[in-house]
Structure formats: C-alpha cells, structure tokens
Scaffold this active site. Structure first.
Site, PDB file in Angstrom:
ATOM      1  N   HIS A  84       0.793  -1.238   0.000  1.00 29.89           N
ATOM      2  CA  HIS A  84       0.000   0.000   0.000  1.00 29.89           C
ATOM      3  C   HIS A  84       0.819   1.278   0.000  1.00 29.89           C
ATOM      4  O   HIS A  84       0.257   2.376  -0.005  1.00 29.89           O
ATOM      5  CB  HIS A  84      -0.947   0.008   1.204  1.00 29.89           C
ATOM      6  CG  HIS A  84      -0.244   0.260   2.506  1.00 29.89           C
ATOM      7  ND1 HIS A  84       0.425  -0.716   3.180  1.00 29.89           N
ATOM      8  CD2 HIS A  84      -0.077   1.390   3.232  1.00 29.89           C
ATOM      9  CE1 HIS A  84       0.949  -0.216   4.284  1.00 29.89           C
ATOM     10  NE2 HIS A  84       0.675   1.062   4.338  1.00 29.89           N
TER      11      HIS A  84
HETATM   12  C1  UD1 Z   1      -1.390   5.685   6.519  1.00 31.95           C
HETATM   13  C2  UD1 Z   1       0.022   6.024   7.005  1.00 31.95           C
HETATM   14  C3  UD1 Z   1       0.958   4.868   6.682  1.00 31.95           C
HETATM   15  C4  UD1 Z   1       0.417   3.564   7.213  1.00 31.95           C
HETATM   16  C5  UD1 Z   1      -0.975   3.349   6.690  1.00 31.95           C
HETATM   17  C6  UD1 Z   1      -1.559   2.056   7.225  1.00 31.95           C
HETATM   18  C7  UD1 Z   1       0.617   8.425   6.894  1.00 31.95           C
HETATM   19  C8  UD1 Z   1       1.438   9.421   6.196  1.00 31.95           C
HETATM   20  N1  UD1 Z   1       0.555   7.209   6.342  1.00 31.95           N
HETATM   21  O1  UD1 Z   1      -1.343   5.631   5.111  1.00 31.95           O
HETATM   22  O2  UD1 Z   1       2.205   5.115   7.293  1.00 31.95           O
HETATM   23  O3  UD1 Z   1       1.258   2.506   6.798  1.00 31.95           O
HETATM   24  O4  UD1 Z   1      -1.789   4.441   7.085  1.00 31.95           O
HETATM   25  O5  UD1 Z   1      -2.826   1.829   6.784  1.00 31.95           O
HETATM   26  O6  UD1 Z   1       0.035   8.727   7.913  1.00 31.95           O
HETATM   27  N2  UD1 Z   1      -9.143   5.273   3.443  1.00 31.95           N
HETATM   28  C9  UD1 Z   1     -10.321   4.607   3.608  1.00 31.95           C
HETATM   29  N3  UD1 Z   1     -10.719   4.309   4.884  1.00 31.95           N
HETATM   30  C10 UD1 Z   1     -10.010   4.681   5.965  1.00 31.95           C
HETATM   31  C11 UD1 Z   1      -8.802   5.376   5.785  1.00 31.95           C
HETATM   32  C12 UD1 Z   1      -8.367   5.655   4.517  1.00 31.95           C
HETATM   33  O7  UD1 Z   1     -10.984   4.243   2.664  1.00 31.95           O
HETATM   34  O8  UD1 Z   1     -10.438   4.384   7.100  1.00 31.95           O
HETATM   35  C13 UD1 Z   1      -8.670   5.571   2.068  1.00 31.95           C
HETATM   36  C14 UD1 Z   1      -8.912   6.980   1.645  1.00 31.95           C
HETATM   37  O9  UD1 Z   1      -9.337   6.958   0.319  1.00 31.95           O
HETATM   38  C15 UD1 Z   1      -7.564   7.634   1.733  1.00 31.95           C
HETATM   39  C16 UD1 Z   1      -6.608   6.477   1.483  1.00 31.95           C
HETATM   40  O10 UD1 Z   1      -7.280   5.339   2.018  1.00 31.95           O
HETATM   41  O11 UD1 Z   1      -7.420   8.660   0.807  1.00 31.95           O
HETATM   42  C17 UD1 Z   1      -5.289   6.629   2.154  1.00 31.95           C
HETATM   43  O12 UD1 Z   1      -5.473   6.875   3.557  1.00 31.95           O
HETATM   44  P1  UD1 Z   1      -4.450   7.847   4.360  1.00 31.95           P
HETATM   45  O13 UD1 Z   1      -4.823   7.905   5.776  1.00 31.95           O
HETATM   46  O14 UD1 Z   1      -4.274   9.124   3.617  1.00 31.95           O
HETATM   47  O15 UD1 Z   1      -3.051   7.151   4.241  1.00 31.95           O
HETATM   48  P2  UD1 Z   1      -2.668   5.616   4.230  1.00 31.95           P
HETATM   49  O16 UD1 Z   1      -2.267   5.263   2.861  1.00 31.95           O
HETATM   50  O17 UD1 Z   1      -3.727   4.785   4.884  1.00 31.95           O
END
Ligand code: UD1
Length: 371
Positions: A201
């Site tokens: 991811h």
């Molecule tokens: C975050 C952390 C990363 C960690 C990862 C684990 C940072 C910079 N990154 O990245 O270090 O390894 O979490 O999961 O903080 N989304 C959902 N549901 C949720 C949360 C997110 O659908 O509950 C989707 C959204 O479309 C979002 C994307 O996932 O835009 C990415 O989520 P985000 O929190 O921005 O970063 P992660 O890639 O999850």
C-alpha cells in the site's frame, strides 16, 4: 494526590496495536489518569473499529474525525483539533506512536503548549525522505522529550542526531506485545504453509500505474508457486480499479476452502486476528508494510519486502526479512529457496518479548515519581 494525566493518541491502523498494550498498563496504574484521543485519520470499520474491539481498547474519550485528505489538510486538521483537546484536558504527558500524520500533528500541537511528548517506536530511519513517514519520524523525534526505541538502530540513529542519552529508553516493541497477547486466541489452520500472503500500500508502490503493474506482475509470477492472498488496503483497492483487467486476479471476501495455484486472491482489509492467523500460517509474506516486517520476524515467517530500504533493519540482520525491491526474478529466487525450506536462520530481536509496555510504564513511573 492528583493523578498524572496521560493523553494517548491513535489515528491510523498501525497505531492501534502499538498503543493498546500501553493503555492496558496505564489503566492498571492508579497514579495515572489515562485519556484517549482518536484522530479519525482512519475511520472505516475495517481500518479502525474492528481493531479497537479486538485489541480490547477503551472507547476513545475524544474523536477528532479528521478523515482523509492531502498530507497538509490532514495534518492541519489534526493540529487544530488536538490543540483544543490539550487545552481542555491539560495533560501532563502526550503519548504518540509510530510515524503516521496524526503522530507528528499531535506531537507538534502538544510541544507548542509546553506539554511533554513521549514517542513510541522512536529513532527508526529509512533514510529515504520521499517517504512521508520518514519526515514524520524525524520531526516527531526532534520535538519529543521521551523516546522509546524498539531496536538497536533506533538508539544509534537518535545518538547520531544529537538526542541526549537520558531521553532515550530501549523498551522493546509494544506491537509485539499485542501479538503475544492475542497468540493464544488463534484458531489452528489446516492449510499451513500452502499459500503466500501479500500486502502492498505504500504510495511509491501503488500510486503510479507502472509500479503497481510491476507489483501485480510479481504477485502473478509468485502465484505459480503457491496461491497468493493479496489483502488490499483502501488506497491499493482504489488504484487497482485503474489497472487493465488481469484474469489471474480474483476478488473474494474470505480465503476459499481450496485455493488454486496460479490465482491471486484479492481480499478486503482484514481484522487484526484474521490477518494475524493468515500471516502465522503462510509460507511467506510479500509486503511493503513496516509492521508486517516486524511481525513476521517475531513469528519466524519468511518475509520479502518490496522496498529498497527499511527503517527496521533488525528484521533483516536478525530476522526473517529480506529487501527485494520490485525485482521479479529476485522474488522468484527467494520464494523457491523459502519453499525448499532453506531460508536463512533467524532470531527474534532483543526485548521483543511481550513486556515492552511494562517497561514503558516503568519509565513513566520514574519520571513522574512524587517528590
Ligand atoms: C497511513 C500512514 C501509513 C500507514 C498506513 C496504514 C501516513 C502518512 N501514512 O497511510 O504510514 O502505513 O496508514 O494503513 O500517515 N481510506 C479509507 N478508509 C479509511 C482510511 C483511509 O478508505 O479508514 C482511504 C482513503 O481513500 C484515503 C486512502 O485510504 O485517501 C489513504 O489513507 P491515508 O490515511 O491518507 O493514508 P494511508 O495510505 O492509509
């Protein structure tokens, strides 16, 4: 005497397993009053709710509900909302974990209010500043007062960056405490060692179509050796929708009774215990996650990390992990070695023993001892 108020922060999935053991210890220590904030960086049932329940975490006292957004928007929203909580609760200490945006934002809000910050999993460095997590690690460590390290490299990195030795406490790995606690609840499995498990991811691997295509090529080639369960984070899921169709990729909700070689099964994000079970009984894990590199080392399961670097070098030098980048031939060669039972001999790093959170509490007791 007034109890010492400790305000702990969770925000994203990898925080929950690191913080749960510390919260458990705090709840048992009468001299501390424990308050929990959930920033809402992760908010889905599958990315948050189920983890709070499975890890028996207390209901958060504050939910900031910041949700997804750009790095700046997400970090800024946590900063603003967490400052209000600090002003309300007036904690004696803020505890943050890991390297996600919520970690840095809460540490920054707290220190500006002159509230001391403790950082769990301090000192890890990938030396790759293109990783958002690396920036979060460096900045959080530079403003935290108490730095709890999980492995030897963390201590050396902080020393090199000029952090005073008395601020650094080598306590071990609280995320491993969670594994140890849940280990007995694992149900046995018939299919031991008959499949591969994958999680990918990181933005570097999935945000460009070309890199994601390389990842899929690797997983498809691997599936010729054993069926692959590819557990997909929402970010990966969203990017996969833009890839050309691949007949070997099959979407399912749960692992099938009879998985077939040559197939990459796409699974949704899994609850903690289910993922732990799949990891424990897999032949090998392919990942770009930080936590999974450590968990496989603890479990003695071979791990191939689809990155060029790791901020957790003890998983390579002592553990079962090997860095393979996006090199398909190298992955195939490693998998053949693993499936022949000739993977490197490995050990569990020091203090990954299920008692790290107790050592965290020992440090906090000493620091907040009544005069
Ligand atoms: C975050 C952390 C990363 C960690 C990862 C684990 C940072 C910079 N990154 O990245 O270090 O390894 O979490 O999961 O903080 N989304 C959902 N549901 C949720 C949360 C997110 O659908 O509950 C989707 C959204 O479309 C979002 C994307 O996932 O835009 C990415 O989520 P985000 O929190 O921005 O970063 P992660 O890639 O999850």
């Amino acid at each position: 005497m007034r109890p010492v108020t400790v305000l702990s922060v969770v925000g994203a999935r990898p925080n929950f397993m690191k913080m749960a053991p510390v919260l458990r210890q705090l709840a048992r220590a009468p001299q501390f009053s424990s308050v929990l904030v959930h920033t809402g960086q992760h908010y889905d049932e599958s990315m948050s709710g189920v983890f709070l329940r499975e890890l028996a975490m207390p209901e958060p006292d504050f939910r900031l509900e910041v949700g997804s957004g750009t790095h700046a928007a997400q970090t800024a929203a946590v900063l603003q909302r967490f400052e209000l909580v600090c002003l309300d609760v007036k904690p004696d200490l803020v505890v943050v974990a890991g390297d996600v945006n919520s970690t840095l934002a809460c540490a920054l809000a707290a220190v500006k209010l002159e509230i001391p910050v403790a950082h769990l999993e301090a000192g890890l460095r990938s030396f790759d500043r293109r990783m958002p997590e690396e920036i979060n690690r460096i900045l959080t460590d530079s403003i935290a007062q108490l730095l709890f390290t999980t492995e030897a490299s963390g201590i050396a990195n902080l020393r090199r960056e000029g952090v005073a030795a008395e601020q650094v406490h080598f306590v071990g790995n609280t995320m491993i405490d969670s594994l140890v606690l849940c280990r007995d609840a694992l149900e046995p499995m018939d299919a031991v060692g008959s499949y591969l498990l994958a999680t990918v991811h990181r933005p570097a691997n999935v945000d460009t179509a070309d890199h994601l295509a390389q990842v899929l090529d690797i997983l498809e080639a691997a599936s010729a050796l054993a069926p692959v369960y590819f557990v997909t984070h929402p970010r990966t899921r969203a990017r996969l929708a833009h890839q050309a169709a691949r007949p070997r990729l099959v979407q399912i909700d749960a692992p099938p009774a009879q998985p077939e070689p040559g197939v990459v099964y796409l699974l949704p994000p899994l609850p903690y215990l289910e993922f732990f079970r799949l990891m424990s009984y897999s032949a090998a894990v392919l990942t770009d996650s930080g936590g999974v590199q450590e968990e496989t080392t603890f479990l003695g399961v071979p791990c191939l990390t689809l990155r060029e670097n790791t901020e957790r070098p003890s998983t390579v030098t002592l553990g079962t992990n090997e860095l393979v980048g996006l090199d398909r031939e190298r992955v195939q060669a490693c998998l053949e070695t693993i499936l022949c039972g000739r993977w490197k001999a490995a050990a569990v790093p020091p203090l990954w023993d299920g008692h790290a959170a107790e050592r965290v509490l020992d440090v906090l007791r000493a620091r907040f001892r009544p005069d």
